[in-house]
Design an enzyme around this catalytic site. Sequence first.
Site: not given
Ligand code: NOJ
Ligand code: CA
Length: 709
Positions: A414, A482-483, A507
């Site tokens: 992340e 992601h993002e 999610e």
């Molecule tokens: C957003 C992501 O889409 C998700 O999968 C992840 O668990 C969280 N951020 C934390 O990094």
């Molecule tokens: Ca996300």
Amino acid sequence: MKQFILLFVSLVLMSGLSAQDLNSPDNNFQLTVSLNDQGIPFYSLRYKEQDILKAGRLGLKLSKEPSLDKGFEMVSNNKNSKKENWTPVWGEEKSIQNQYNELEWKLRRSGDQPIEMIIRFRLFNDGLGFRYEFPRQHSLAYFDVMDELTQFALAGDHKVWWIPGDYDTNEYSYTNTRISTINASEKTNAQEIFARSPIGNDVVQTPLMMKSDNGIYINIHEAGLVDYSAMQLRAEKDRLILNAMLVPDPLNVKAHLQTPCNTPWRTIIVSDDARRILMSRMILNLNEPCKFKSTSWIKPQKFIGIWWDMHVGKSTWNYSDTTNLKLKDAKWSSLKANGKHGATTARTKKLIDFASRNGFDGVLVEGWNIGWEDWFGMMKEDVFDFVTPYPDFNVKELSKYARDHNVRIIMHHETSASATNYERRMDTAFRFMKENGYNSVKTGYVGRIIPRGEHHDGQWMVNHYVRVVDKAKDYEIMVDSHEPVRPTGVHRTYPNWLACEAARGNEFNAWSEGSPPEHETILPFTRIMGGPMDYTPGIFKIKLDTYRPGSTNKMHTTLCKQLALYVTMYSPLQMAADLIENYESKMDAFQFIKDVAVDWDNTWVLEAEPGDFITTARKAKGKNEFFIGAITDENPREAVATLDFIPSGKKYEATIYADAPDAHWDHNPEKYVITKQLVSKGDVLRVKLAPGGGAAISIKEPAPAVRKK
Ligand code: NOJ
Ligand code: CA
């Protein structure tokens, strides 16, 4: 009168001289391009004798004159054709046909400083791609694009599935209206999405899916987005024109370019059969071939993870509840544990055991590394170092444990959208992964982007995502982002970019009001047109108040629909996202997730209508095994699968995972029935889908009968 006729004839001849036509190989499409009397380029598109796009403007506004918006004359028009097959490293089929007719339209803007621009059009049997090309030339070396003037002039007030335009997020749910009634600001108050930068009432994102009143499906997106900003669309609702709108940087420049260079391709995929939209490989065909010499290290995979635990609130990413910590100065090893940390050595071992027992390739572990105490919301530059574990996560011990069990731990980076921090540390982070046996990473960009003022979908970040996958390649590492900006087929060029999120994933159901049952019938027609999505299907414990008593958050699905998603949502990277405890109590249904393939020889979309239903069948790569997924929206339906794709002359065993007769996404989501039957080529399977439901079918050669002694 005679004079009038003569004038009319000469006008027609003149316009005929400047207008150029191009047909698709099957002659269903016809493209016409022309320059008007101010030298502004226009194009229009017809399909099966009907207008799809009326004359729409082309060109770009630069920061300086001469610009690329008007005053053009034609230099040349060259036509070309291509027909070839190519082999993707992984995909929905083992071989892809690339067939098109091309028009290279060379334009010049004369004057003291003449400049040339090529607009290259490729007309396929499934639609049109075009892009602007800027050859190396004396009067155009470095330039800034302030606006792209491309228009898509629609021939009707179509139905459209849209999400609001936004420079930073694509995690909205879809709205279905007419073009003339788009009202993006209705949706932009989505508090559950953290970093939103909505653009305006009339702006929507691509891939944009439309349907005309006479049943023509039209999809607008882009292909090969590299070194440019993403395109969104501003609807001129009275004129039914969609205008390209690029994401700005902090200087309000949309792209800083240097010749020779080109824009991404603008794509318009069209069919009178919705199934053919999903079968289109035009976006991949418009991307550059694979850049890598060796690809044998790239492997589609299934994984489980320490992940849903945090999303449903059972555990935390952070090890302690102390905040206001500095990455460099905090005493990370002596922080007071909060007792809820998810990524512990013991829990990871349990997941490795489960993965190994059930044939999974990977175990994702989120929250293993220091920094989660203050990880988002404050635009902090140095949040994570990507190499230091929390005291209760033993990297060395787990690396060995994973290796001994033939499972890989999937790394989690992340970045909290601090791309600068990530770029500085990426080499060290990838080396750390290599040393510890990790070969895949999930990256994340939650929050406002650093460099401050940049956006997730701007040119700087578009280049960042590519820099990451290119650097990861040096370490033979696969990436799931992601993002990021939504995909545009660039994974053909960088096939270690297995998947990304870039849309509202499963999610959201865990901690917001969630997505409606139609959501997954829209995604393949929109977001997934650009490339695979890490949607994280496979939730079995559907009533979420189990975790947060009294909470109204809920999944909008039946359990069988979760199974079907492994087939209807293509991705070479599929998570079984639920807690392993929830699988352990339903191993009969879990068998489908164990069996389903993640790489394919062939795909057949059997039934499809955006927003309503999808039934897809696929053949596993290199195996005589077939999998079918069927999903519906909030309405029940009967899915029909005619098995004319299985080989003849043999009986196969079909295992059908179906919603129980009284199943319902809201009041009875977890009930299913599993049946087996022998099938052969041409048989028709009919399966009832509950409201918000689905069905999954595996078709394999029957196991040899065990003889009794
Ligand atoms: C957003 C992501 O889409 C998700 O999968 C992840 O668990 C969280 N951020 C934390 O990094
Ligand atoms: Ca996300």
